[in-house]
Design an enzyme around this catalytic site. Structure first.
Site, PDB file in Angstrom:
ATOM      1  CE  LYS A   1      12.457   2.792  15.754  1.00  0.00           C
ATOM      2  NZ  LYS A   1      11.417   3.536  16.502  1.00  0.00           N
TER       3      LYS A   1
ATOM      4  CD  GLU B   1       5.694  -3.701   4.297  1.00  0.00           C
ATOM      5  OE1 GLU B   1       4.496  -3.401   4.386  1.00  0.00           O
ATOM      6  OE2 GLU B   1       6.440  -3.867   5.297  1.00  0.00           O
TER       7      GLU B   1
ATOM      8  N   GLY C   1       8.933   6.810  13.061  1.00  0.00           N
ATOM      9  CA  GLY C   1       9.382   6.796  11.672  1.00  0.00           C
ATOM     10  C   GLY C   1       9.140   8.102  10.946  1.00  0.00           C
ATOM     11  NE  ARG C   2       3.264  10.060  12.942  1.00  0.00           N
ATOM     12  CZ  ARG C   2       3.148   9.010  13.751  1.00  0.00           C
ATOM     13  NH1 ARG C   2       3.726   7.854  13.449  1.00  0.00           N
ATOM     14  NH2 ARG C   2       2.450   9.097  14.879  1.00  0.00           N
TER      15      ARG C   2
ATOM     16  CD  GLU D   1       2.247   6.292  10.369  1.00  0.00           C
ATOM     17  OE1 GLU D   1       2.076   5.489   9.423  1.00  0.00           O
ATOM     18  OE2 GLU D   1       3.375   6.562  10.843  1.00  0.00           O
TER      19      GLU D   1
ATOM     20  CG  HIS E   1      -2.215  23.470 -16.578  1.00  0.00           C
ATOM     21  ND1 HIS E   1      -2.773  24.143 -17.637  1.00  0.00           N
ATOM     22  CD2 HIS E   1      -1.246  24.286 -16.091  1.00  0.00           C
ATOM     23  CE1 HIS E   1      -2.165  25.303 -17.809  1.00  0.00           C
ATOM     24  NE2 HIS E   1      -1.231  25.418 -16.876  1.00  0.00           N
TER      25      HIS E   1
ATOM     26  CE  LYS F   1       3.464  -2.338   8.791  1.00  0.00           C
ATOM     27  NZ  LYS F   1       4.548  -1.766   9.635  1.00  0.00           N
TER      28      LYS F   1
END
Length: 558
Positions: A221, A227, A283-284, A369, A400, A520
Site C-alpha cells: 500500500k 520485506e 491487509g487481511r 491478527e 496421520h 518491525k
C-alpha cells in the site's frame, strides 16, 4: 473519502462494561455447569431431531452444528449475549461506513469491495463503490491483456509466469484463493507467491523462470514495506540482469498494487499500471481488492466477479438474517462458548479439500491478527480470554499427524471440518474415501468409543483404557456442492464475519494490528547495526547485544 475525521464512532469506543457482568454471561456460566455432566450421546438420544434442529443453510453452505456441546437454551443465551453487545447495531454501523476502527479512526469497508456495480454506499458525502469498480475494470482490462498474450514483455514474448511479491494479507489471501481455484486456472499461465524476506524464497521461485516471460506484481500500500520492497528490488535486479542490463525493461515486467505514486514511479514502474486500494482495506481483508490481481489473471475477470458475488451473498446473509439463524454469528457465538466457558485455547480448521490447503494459514492471520487483543475499545484490560489460537491442515493428512491429540489428548480442540460433494476431479472413487473419512471423523470426535464398547470388541483388559475414546470433542461441519469462485468468496466472508461477531462481544477492535509494529520498529534499528562497517555502539538488552555481536563476528560476506 478522507482517511481521517474528527472522531470515530463513539458507540464502539464507549465501554458498556465487561461482558462478564451481563446477565447473559452469568446465565451461560450456569448452563456450562449444567451441560458439564451431559454427553453428546445423551443429547442425541434425548432429541431424535437434533441434527435437523442444529443445522442450517446459508447461501451455498450447509452447516451441521449438532455435534457441539450446546442445547437450545445455550443458543438462546448466546444470542442474548450478542444482543447485550448490540451486535445488530454494530453490524449496521460497519456496513454503513461508520468509523468503527476507533484506534486508527477509519471506516471498515471491506464489504464495499464486493458490492455490485451500480449500487452506492455514501460515506462522508462520497460514494465509495464507484471508485472500487473503476479499479476492478482496470484490473479486468489488464488481466485480459495478460491472459490473451496481448501484454508482452520487453522482448515481445507473452507472459507465462506471474510473481506476486507481498507479505501478510498481500500474500496469504491471493495465495490461498489461487490454490483454492486451481481448476479454474488458465493453462500455460502460472502464478507464484513470494513473501519471506529470506532471499532463498525469491531465488528458488525465479530460478526456473525466463525473465522474458515473467511479470512481477509488487503489493504494498505504501510501497515502503521492508520485506516486500527488499524482495522487489532483488527481483528487479534479476530481471534487469537477465534482459541485458537496461532499466527500462522494468516498465514491461512490473506492476504495482499501491497508493504511493511517487515511490512506484521511482522504482521504475509505469504508474498507468498501478492499481489502487484504500486505507480502509485492511491487509487481511484485501483479497477481493486490487490485491487479488494475480488471482484475476489466473482465473479470469468473470470468475473473479463470481468470487466477489459469493462474498456479497454471504455479506447479505450476515447483514439481514436473524441472529439465531445467522451462520457467521452462530459460529462466532459457539466459539465464544468454548473459549470463555470451557477455556479451550485453540481451534482447528480442517478442510477435506486439498485445494483449500492454505485456508487454515489464511484464517490464522484473519482471526489472530484481528482478535489477539488484551484491551477493550476504551483501553481497559480484558478480564476474559479473547482470540483462540487457529491452526489446521487438510484431511486426511492431519489424521496421520495430530488427530491423535484431538481424539485422545488432554486438551479439547473444537474443530471446523469442511467438505465438498462434487470434486473438480476424481479418480477411482477416491473422493468417496475422502468424504467417508470426513464424516467418520466428525462421528468419532463426537461419540468416541466407550470402555464397555472397547471391551466388548475383544480388547484385552490392559489395553481397554488405551483404546477408549471419551468423545464429546465438538465440531462444526461445513458442506458445499462444489469448490467454485463463489464458494471461496462465501467461505472467506463467513469467517470474516465470525471474527467480527466475536470482537464485538469481547468489546475489542478487530481491525487494528498494533501488535505487528513493535518488532518491525526494533528490526529497523538493528539493520544498520548488523551492516555497519565498524563496531556499532549497542544499546539493547545484554542478550540482544550479544546476539548482534555474535552475528557480526561470525557472518562471512562475499
Amino acid at each position: 473519502m478522507s482517511p481521517n475525521s474528527p472522531s470515530a464512532d463513539s458507540s464502539f469506543v464507549t465501554s458498556s462494561g465487561s461482558p462478564t457482568q451481563s446477565t447473559a454471561w452469568l446465565a451461560l456460566q450456569d448452563l456450562r455447569d449444567e451441560i458439564g455432566s451431559v454427553t453428546l450421546r445423551e443429547l442425541f438420544a434425548q432429541d431424535p431431531g437434533r441434527a435437523e434442529r442444529f443445522s442450517l443453510e446459508a447461501v451455498d453452505l450447509y452447516a451441521d452444528l449438532s455435534k457441539n456441546l450446546i442445547t437450545q437454551d445455550v443458543i438462546e443465551a448466546l444470542v442474548d449475549l450478542a444482543e447485550h453487545a448490540r451486535l445488530p447495531d454494530k453490524i449496521a454501523a460497519m456496513f454503513g461506513g461508520e468509523r468503527i476502527n476507533s484506534t486508527e479512526n477509519r471506516s471498515v469497508l471491506h464489504t464495499a469491495l464486493r458490492k455490485p456495480k451500480g449500487q452506492q454506499l455514501i460515506v462522508e458525502g462520497e460514494d465509495v463503490v464507484a471508485p472500487i469498480h473503476r479499479v476492478l475494470d482496470q484490473m479486468a482490462e489488464f488481466a485480459n491483456r495478460v491472459r490473451s498474450g496481448d501484454w508482452v514483455g520487453a522482448t515481445g514474448k507473452p507472459i507465462r509466469h506471474v510473481v506476486n511479491i507481498g507479505i501478510g494479507g498481500s500474500d496469504l489471501g491471493p495465495l490461498m484463493a489461487y490454490r483454492a481455484l486451481a481448476s479454474f486456472h488458465q493453462e500455460g499461465l502460472e502464478c507464484h507467491y513470494v513473501s519471506n524476506v529470506d532471499p532463498a524464497q525469491l531465488l528458488e521461485t525465479v530460478k526456473p523462470l525466463n525473465p522474458e516471460e515473467t511479470l512481477f506484481i509488487v503489493a504494498s500500500k505504501t510501497f515502503t514495506t521492508l520485506e516486500t520492497l527488499s524482495n522487489a528490488r532483488s527481483a528487479r535486479t534479476w530481471l534487469v540482469e537477465g534482459l541485458g542490463g537496461d532499466l527500462s525493461v522494468v516498465a514491461k515486467h512490473f506492476v504495482a498494487l499501491s497508493t504511493n505514486t511517487d515511490e512506484v514511479e521511482a522504482f521504475g514502474i509505469d504508474t498507468a499500471n498501478m492499481f489502487e486500494f484504500w486505507d480502509w482495506v485492511g491487509g487481511r481483508y484485501s483479497v477481493d481488492s486490487a490485491i487479488g490481481l494475480s488471482v484475476m489473471i489466473a482465473i479470469g475477470p468473470e470468475n473473479f466477479a463470481q468470487m466477489l458475488d459469493g462474498f456479497h451473498r454471504m455479506d447479505e446473509h450476515f447483514r439481514t438474517a436473524p441472529l439465531a439463524n445467522n451462520l457467521p454469528v452462530l459460529l462466532g457465538l459457539i466459539g465464544i462458548w468454548y473459549r470463555n466457558f470451557f477455556d479451550y485455547p485453540t481451534h482447528a480448521v480442517l478442510p477435506y479439500v486439498q485445494a483449500l490447503d492454505r485456508f487454515p494459514a489464511y484464517l490464522q492471520q484473519l482471526d489472530m491478527e484481528s482478535n489477539g487483543k488484551r484491551v477493550r475499545l476504551d483501553g481497559t484490560p480484558v478480564d476474559y480470554e479473547t482470540g483462540p489460537i487457529i491452526w489446521g491442515e487438510p484431511g486426511t493428512n492431519g489424521q496421520h499427524a495430530f488427530y491423535q491429540l484431538i481424539h485422545q489428548g488432554s486438551t479439547v480442540v473444537p474443530v471446523d471440518l469442511i467438505g465438498i460433494i462434487d470434486p473438480a476431479e476424481d479418480v477411482g472413487g477416491q473422493h468417496d474415501y475422502l468424504m467417508a473419512n470426513l464424516f467418520a471423523q466428525a462421528e468419532a470426535l463426537a461419540f468416541g468409543k466407550s470402555t464397555e464398547e472397547v471391551a466388548a470388541a475383544g480388547a484385552s483388559p490392559e489395553l481397554v483404557p488405551h483404546r477408549t475414546f471419551t468423545g464429546d470433542r465438538p465440531s462444526n461441519l461445513l458442506l458445499a456442492q462444489s469448490l467454485t469462485p463463489s464458494l471461496v468468496g462465501q467461505l472467506v466472508a463467513l469467517y470474516e464475519h465470525k471474527v467480527f461477531t466475536q470482537g464485538v462481544i469481547w468489546g475489542i477492535n478487530s481491525f487494528d494490528q498494533w501488535g505487528v509494529e513493535l518488532g518491525k520498529e526494533l528490526a529497523n534499528s538493528i539493520i544498520p547495526e548488523l551492516q555497519a562497517r565498524t563496531e556499532p555502539e549497542l544499546d539493547h538488552d545484554s542478550s540482544t547485544n550479544a546476539l548482534i555481536r555474535r552475528y557480526r563476528n561470525s557472518r562471512s560476506r562475499s
